[in-house]
Scaffold this active site. Structure first.
Site, PDB file in Angstrom:
ATOM      1  N   VAL A  31       0.830  -1.203   0.000  1.00 29.92           N
ATOM      2  CA  VAL A  31       0.000   0.000   0.000  1.00 29.92           C
ATOM      3  C   VAL A  31       0.865   1.254   0.000  1.00 29.92           C
ATOM      4  CG1 VAL A  31      -2.095  -0.934   1.025  1.00 29.92           C
ATOM      5  CG2 VAL A  31      -0.240  -0.233   2.509  1.00 29.92           C
ATOM      6  N   ASP A  32       0.461   2.219  -0.804  1.00 32.61           N
ATOM      7  CA  ASP A  32       1.075   3.537  -0.774  1.00 32.61           C
ATOM      8  C   ASP A  32       0.541   4.283   0.453  1.00 32.61           C
ATOM      9  OD1 ASP A  32       2.396   5.932  -1.829  1.00 32.61           O
ATOM     10  OD2 ASP A  32       0.370   6.624  -2.253  1.00 32.61           O
ATOM     11  N   LYS A  33       1.246   5.316   0.888  1.00 34.41           N
ATOM     12  CA  LYS A  33       0.804   6.056   2.079  1.00 34.41           C
ATOM     13  C   LYS A  33      -0.135   7.212   1.718  1.00 34.41           C
ATOM     14  CE  LYS A  33       3.422   9.061   4.408  1.00 34.41           C
ATOM     15  NZ  LYS A  33       2.569  10.252   4.631  1.00 34.41           N
ATOM     16  N   THR A  34       0.395   8.212   1.028  1.00 34.26           N
ATOM     17  CA  THR A  34      -0.377   9.433   0.771  1.00 34.26           C
ATOM     18  C   THR A  34      -1.541   9.172  -0.180  1.00 34.26           C
ATOM     19  OG1 THR A  34       1.618  10.763   1.089  1.00 34.26           O
ATOM     20  CG2 THR A  34      -0.248  11.835   0.018  1.00 34.26           C
TER      21      THR A  34
END
Length: 341
Positions: A31-34
């Site tokens: 998963v990406d954060k932003t």
């Protein structure tokens, strides 16, 4: 293309059947954060100018640089300047460096705004302690340099999505290995990961490196699902076995993914995974029904019972059996409408 989901926050768009089929088998979720784990709507929370600058000039110059960028951090900086009605200096030669930041020319000086990697070689040691503290609190720190000298740092904070921690816990209970990828500094990434209970974090990752992380996991025999929302995530979404895009993200991310969460709601991953399991279970049941009908009906229609019992299956009965076979498959498939996803 299929849409699934119920309720106000429902909305999972499945672009192809292969993505839905493979999601059941995925054992790693990257998963990406932003914009994925966080709301993607950061705001400026601190302005720390260097000598020769004040908060106003620091924000004004940074906003002038960020006018040409669509990154959430850029939008936070330009909105902060707009809220104060600050005049923006003229920037020429704007260049965006993926995963690093932006640069341009201002009054014959080269100006740069981005992460620590972009300003590597410029002495920001005076801000080191302050930057570390801000990052430990979960803020993203961007560095502004002009003419090869520090102009200051800006802290931008984003909030974690309301149901992100709950969704991550539920996905981990399904034996999914969760990995966070982000271009942010390690301190900022660790702060968010701690809130969400994520133990594996890759920080300071460039766009092409995100795809390489996915590829390395695949080489280990892992079936990888990747969730992201930005242009920087597109290569990793395309590389992953199942790409999952936030519907609130960029067009290129949406085009690179097999599944789209229309409202950017992480619980949609759980719903899609549950639907994948229910669909494949239903398919197996339907194959069983079809096999039983054909295994019993075809030999009887061929006369296998005639030598022993003088029984032949009439064409009418054979047609009825085939219709019942199709009907049982259809009725069983319709049960998916009531599946708990």
């Amino acid at each position: 293309m299929t849409g699934i989901g119920r309720g106000a926050k429902a909305g999972v768009l499945v672009r192809n059947a292969e993505a839905l089929e493979m999601l059941e088998k995925a054992d790693v979720l990257v998963v990406d954060k932003t914009g994925t784990l966080t709301t993607g709507k950061p705001a400026v929370t601190a302005l720390l100018p260097a000598g020769g600058y004040n908060e106003t000039s620091l924000l004004s110059l940074a906003a002038a640089l960020e006018q040409g960028s669509e990154h959430p951090i850029a939008q936070a900086i330009t909105q902060a300047a707009s809220a104060k009605n600050l005049p923006l200096p003229k920037i020429t030669g704007f260049t965006a460096i993926p995963g690093r930041g932006v640069c341009g020319d201002w009054e014959d000086e080269e100006v740069m705004l981005g992460n620590a990697g972009l300003v590597d070689g410029i002495d920001f040691s005076a801000f080191q302690a302050q930057a570390a503290k801000l990052q430990a609190d979960g803020a993203t720190v961007v560095y502004l340099a002009a003419d090869g000298k520090p102009a200051g740092i800006i802290a931008v904070s984003d909030t974690v999505k309301a149901n992100a921690a709950e969704s991550i816990r539920a996905l981990k209970m399904q034996n999914l290995r969760i990995i966070m990828l982000t271009g942010d500094a390690q301190g900022s990434a660790d702060a968010v990961a701690k809130q969400l209970g994520i133990s594996e974090v890759f920080a300071g990752v460039l766009p092409h490196d995100k795809a390489q992380v996915v590829k390395d996991l695949q080489k280990q025999g892992r079936l990888v699902a990747m969730a992201g929302d930005g242009v920087n995530d597109a290569p990793a979404l395309a590389q992953a076995d199942i790409g999952i895009a936030m519907g609130t993200g960029s067009d290129i991310a949406l085009q690179s993914a097999g599944i789209t969460l229309l409202h950017g709601d992480l619980s949609g991953i759980l719903r899609a995974r549950n639907l994948s399991k229910a669909t494949l279970r239903n398919i197996r049941q339907n194959l069983f029904f079809a096999f039983v009908y054909n295994a019993a009906g075809v030999p009887v229609a061929a006369g296998i019972l005639y030598p022993f019992f003088h029984i032949l299956l009439s064409p009418i009965h054979a047609a009825a059996a085939m219709s019942l076979s199709s009907l049982s498959v259809i009725l069983n498939a319709l049960r998916l409408r009531r599946a708990k996803i």
